[in-house]
Design an enzyme around this catalytic site. Sequence first.
Site, PDB file in Angstrom:
ATOM      1  N   GLU A   1     -16.541   1.460 -40.816  1.00 53.65           N
ATOM      2  CA  GLU A   1     -16.666   1.712 -42.251  1.00 53.65           C
ATOM      3  C   GLU A   1     -15.941   2.999 -42.646  1.00 53.65           C
ATOM      4  O   GLU A   1     -15.241   3.052 -43.668  1.00 53.65           O
ATOM      5  CB  GLU A   1     -18.141   1.801 -42.647  1.00 53.65           C
TER       6      GLU A   1
ATOM      7  N   LEU B   1      -7.847  -4.010  -7.796  1.00 50.67           N
ATOM      8  CA  LEU B   1      -8.876  -4.017  -8.845  1.00 50.67           C
ATOM      9  C   LEU B   1      -8.573  -3.029  -9.969  1.00 50.67           C
ATOM     10  O   LEU B   1      -9.465  -2.396 -10.514  1.00 50.67           O
ATOM     11  CB  LEU B   1     -10.263  -3.721  -8.259  1.00 50.67           C
TER      12      LEU B   1
ATOM     13  N   ARG C   1      -3.409  -2.133 -14.071  1.00 50.78           N
ATOM     14  CA  ARG C   1      -1.971  -1.855 -14.125  1.00 50.78           C
ATOM     15  C   ARG C   1      -1.592  -0.937 -15.282  1.00 50.78           C
ATOM     16  O   ARG C   1      -0.522  -1.032 -15.833  1.00 50.78           O
ATOM     17  CB  ARG C   1      -1.154  -3.157 -14.248  1.00 50.78           C
TER      18      ARG C   1
ATOM     19  N   GLU D   1     -15.203 -10.403  -9.581  1.00 54.20           N
ATOM     20  CA  GLU D   1     -14.108 -11.153  -8.981  1.00 54.20           C
ATOM     21  C   GLU D   1     -14.610 -11.630  -7.622  1.00 54.20           C
ATOM     22  O   GLU D   1     -14.516 -10.932  -6.612  1.00 54.20           O
ATOM     23  CB  GLU D   1     -12.859 -10.289  -8.891  1.00 54.20           C
TER      24      GLU D   1
ATOM     25  N   THR E   1     -18.770 -16.854  -1.220  1.00 50.89           N
ATOM     26  CA  THR E   1     -20.136 -16.474  -0.847  1.00 50.89           C
ATOM     27  C   THR E   1     -20.832 -15.753  -1.987  1.00 50.89           C
ATOM     28  O   THR E   1     -21.974 -16.068  -2.350  1.00 50.89           O
ATOM     29  CB  THR E   1     -20.120 -15.583   0.406  1.00 50.89           C
ATOM     30  N   LEU E   2     -20.150 -14.780  -2.586  1.00 47.49           N
ATOM     31  CA  LEU E   2     -20.755 -14.027  -3.675  1.00 47.49           C
ATOM     32  C   LEU E   2     -20.958 -14.907  -4.904  1.00 47.49           C
ATOM     33  O   LEU E   2     -22.008 -14.843  -5.556  1.00 47.49           O
ATOM     34  CB  LEU E   2     -19.877 -12.826  -4.021  1.00 47.49           C
TER      35      LEU E   2
END
Length: 399
Positions: A46, A200, A203, A318, A322-323
């Site tokens: 605002e 991870l 960039r 990511e 398994t995760l």
Amino acid sequence: MARALAVARRGEGATSPNPKVGAVLAVADRILAEGWHRRFGAAHAERHLLARWGGGKIPTDAVLYVTLEPCAHTGKTGPCAERLLDTSIQRFVVAIRDPNPRVRGRGIRRLRHAGREVRVGLLGREARALNHAYLLSHREGRASITVKLATSLDGRLADAWGGSQWITGPVARNEGIRRRRVADAIVVGRGTADRDDPRLDARGGARSSPSRILLDASLRSDPACRMARLWRAEIAPLADYEGTSRGNWIPPRRAGGIWRRRPRLIAAAAAAPPARRAARFRNAGWEIWELPARDGRIDADALAVRAGREGLLDLLVEAGPTLAASLLETGPVDRLLLFLAPLILGGPAGWTATLPPRRITRPIRGRPLADPVRIGGDLLWEIAGPRGEPLVPARKRRK
């Protein structure tokens, strides 16, 4: 209001833990001015709009559309509701109320008590989706968890020899990097960290890189891995900022006046990790979060609660197979971000192989938040629960 939602998105990746907010001043279908919350510590939407208007007389039939209730408290700026009462604007349209305890209806009541007309609810569903993580943090006291996967048509995250570069094409990979840029933290498991040694990053150096969180219950990974080396390079330019770090943010230089997000390097470990391993991680610059663990796996709900308390409201996981399966089994998972490549790799199992089987009458049922998007040669699906709620809810926490 649709335009206000569009300009609010310009603050993606820069406003958290504050919400993304857009504002548009219009007469009928003619837009007079627009503003948005550009970054943490900057003017609210605002105030940004009024500054861009320039101080001239506002037409008496103008309407202000804003995606979130104007604030009613003093933070880094004064209360927006009071600033709006200094103008001649008589009509306001607000998409949703702000659940922040410091606001929670006070801004709307202040405008109404002053005789201004306020309508609430226009494009509310879209406004809630825009600030899903912010709203969730106030509703459930935890961060939002999005699980990102890049998979073949037959559900493989890698070929039988472990090769995963690249399942998706360059356009999809660039979109994945953009998603990192707008998240607060990227989460990766020990298996992926040890196998792929990922960057991870986004960039773009410290200004755009999120924090990294490594799930490693026993701290067996290499604390000098590539993500740690990149983190050290990213924070070096922030050393000349004034003051000390406040959570995720470093106060501005006295001259520049711009707050900068400080990428953090976090290892989530089980309670009382081995002292020698913990010392190696701390010496390499890692923060250690000691969290509950079960069967050698960090409790994801405890991770989400701790991250929310630390101001990391939007977690992008990511995940390896398994995760990913573990999160879908135990929760919470709020969103599934699925990059689907037109490849068939074969082999005995896909990424859900370790997920306990379910009957067709009781699946994990999701709903695409939008139609699948063609992204280069691949498809992107973003999936939540059937009514926009978590895909897999958190377990009920003990009082």
